[in-house]
Design an enzyme around this catalytic site. Structure first.
Site, short mmCIF file in Angstrom:
data_model
loop_
_atom_site.label_atom_id
_atom_site.label_comp_id
_atom_site.label_asym_id
_atom_site.label_seq_id
_atom_site.Cartn_x
_atom_site.Cartn_y
_atom_site.Cartn_z
N LYS A 33 0.84 -1.21 0.00
CA LYS A 33 0.00 0.00 0.00
C LYS A 33 0.88 1.25 0.00
O LYS A 33 2.09 1.16 0.26
CB LYS A 33 -0.92 -0.02 1.22
N TYR A 242 17.80 29.05 9.98
CA TYR A 242 16.61 29.79 10.45
C TYR A 242 16.51 29.78 11.97
O TYR A 242 16.74 28.75 12.62
CB TYR A 242 15.34 29.13 9.91
#
Ligand SMILES: *Cc1c(COP(=O)(O)O)cnc(C)c1O
Length: 344
Positions: A33, A242
């Site tokens: 899946k 950041y």
């Protein structure tokens, strides 16, 4: 040459299937899946079929159609979500076996395609998919008259061998299927490892095939090598990335590499994520950006031209630990931007 390279070792995948298959007398299927747990359903399913898998499981009918296109006729393809509204044509055209989950699905299937093969999914306690014991009592006779190919259920805590839920679910599954002459399936990867009383007629491993826990002996299947874009000197007290979340405490060399959270390297990944250069550990420092990660390569003798983020030294589950998640989510988050290299 700017993109990172994701190498998928199809031999290791096949070896993992064989190793799990060797642990059980039951048939060993393969769960593919979510695009083969993010690794690419076509190459993954081909390799598993060559290894010997004859039955495959996907989540929804559309995935089943893609898998059938890849595999061609022959292998059995089962759909966990069952027969949902609008699925009839796909199930018929692509020869898919829905695992019916409810009275509604059973009636829809019996009305739309009574001669088309199906399975039944029972809820043995997880309360996610499948018929509850009372529904099953009500429907059992109709279902059995239509002759299901498989009756299955799923364990909620199979990755914790000592968890009392396992024996409770085993007991419940046994009670619901007692005396039936129909193939039964309860175990995924974790259930295989719990031992033979969980195996019944067919096992449905997924994560273990792809090198993930709880199959600790699995061979690594996924390798990720990321090119270095530039390397810079950073003085003590200077910050990187950041939010200034990291600063140098010594004269440092920082490599900026070409992958980030858009590639599935979750931004929330805390300390503990490392990159490797020829086996040497280099800590990831500062925040993960969308397309970039910064790595402390001060201790290397030479500036590397790429760094390895997944492989023998840092497995999918090590990465998952650093990100506060599980290997399944790491694999299914791997991005579309990687150059993918399937190795036989
Ligand atoms: C995903 C899934 C599996 C495979 O589980 P793994 O833990 O990956 O081995 C098996 N059965 C069902 C119903 C599933 O949803």
């Amino acid at each position: 040459m700017g993109t990172a390279r994701l190498t998928i070792d199809l031999n290791a995948l096949a070896e993992n299937w064989r190793a799990l298959d060797a642990m059980t007398e039951a048939e060993t299927a393969a769960v593919v899946k979510a695009d083969g747990y993010g690794l690419g359903v076509a190459p993954v399913a081909h390799a598993l079929a060559r290894a010997g898998a004859r039955s495959f499981f996907v989540a929804v009918a559309e995935e089943g159609a893609a898998l059938r296109r890849a595999l061609g006729p022959g292998p059995v393809i089962c759909v966990f979500s069952g027969h949902m509204a609008g699925d009839t044509e796909l199930l018929r055209d692509f020869d898919l076996v829905p695992m019916l989950n409810s009275i509604d699905q059973m009636l829809r299937h019996a009305e739309a395609m009574p001669d088309h093969p199906f399975g039944v999914q029972l809820d043995s306690g997880m309360n996610r998919l499948g018929m509850e014991p009372a529904e099953w009592v009500a429907l059992r006779e109709l279902a059995l008259r239509l002759k299901p190919e498989l009756i299955m259920s799923h364990l909620a805590c199979a990755d914790e061998p000592g968890h009392p839920m396992n024996t409770r679910q085993l007991q419940s599954f046994r009670e619901m299927t007692e005396g039936l002459d129909i193939p039964l399936s309860l175990a995924a990867t974790g259930g295989i490892l719990l031992g033979p009383e969980y195996h019944f007629d067919l096992c449905r491993p997924g994560i273990g095939l792809y090198g993930g826990l709880p199959f600790a002996e699995a061979q690594p299947v996924v390798f990720l090598d990321v090119p270095v874009i530039q390397v810079r000197e950073v003085e003590p007290g200077e910050t990187v990335g950041y939010g200034n979340t990291w600063f140098a405490t010594r004269p440092s060399r920082i490599a900026t590499i070409a992958a980030g959270y858009a590639d599935g390297i979750l931004r929330g990944t805390g300390g503990g994520l490392v990159a490797h250069s020829d086996g040497h550990r280099c800590p990831v420092v500062g925040r993960v950006s969308m397309d970039l990660i910064t790595v402390d390569v001060t201790d290397l003798d030479q500036d590397p031209d790429h760094l390895r983020l997944l492989g023998e030294k840092q497995r999918v589950d090590d990465w998952a630990d650093a990100a506060g998640t599980i290997g399944y989510e790491i694999l299914t988050s791997l991005g579309a931007r990687y150059t993918r290299d399937y190795r036989e």
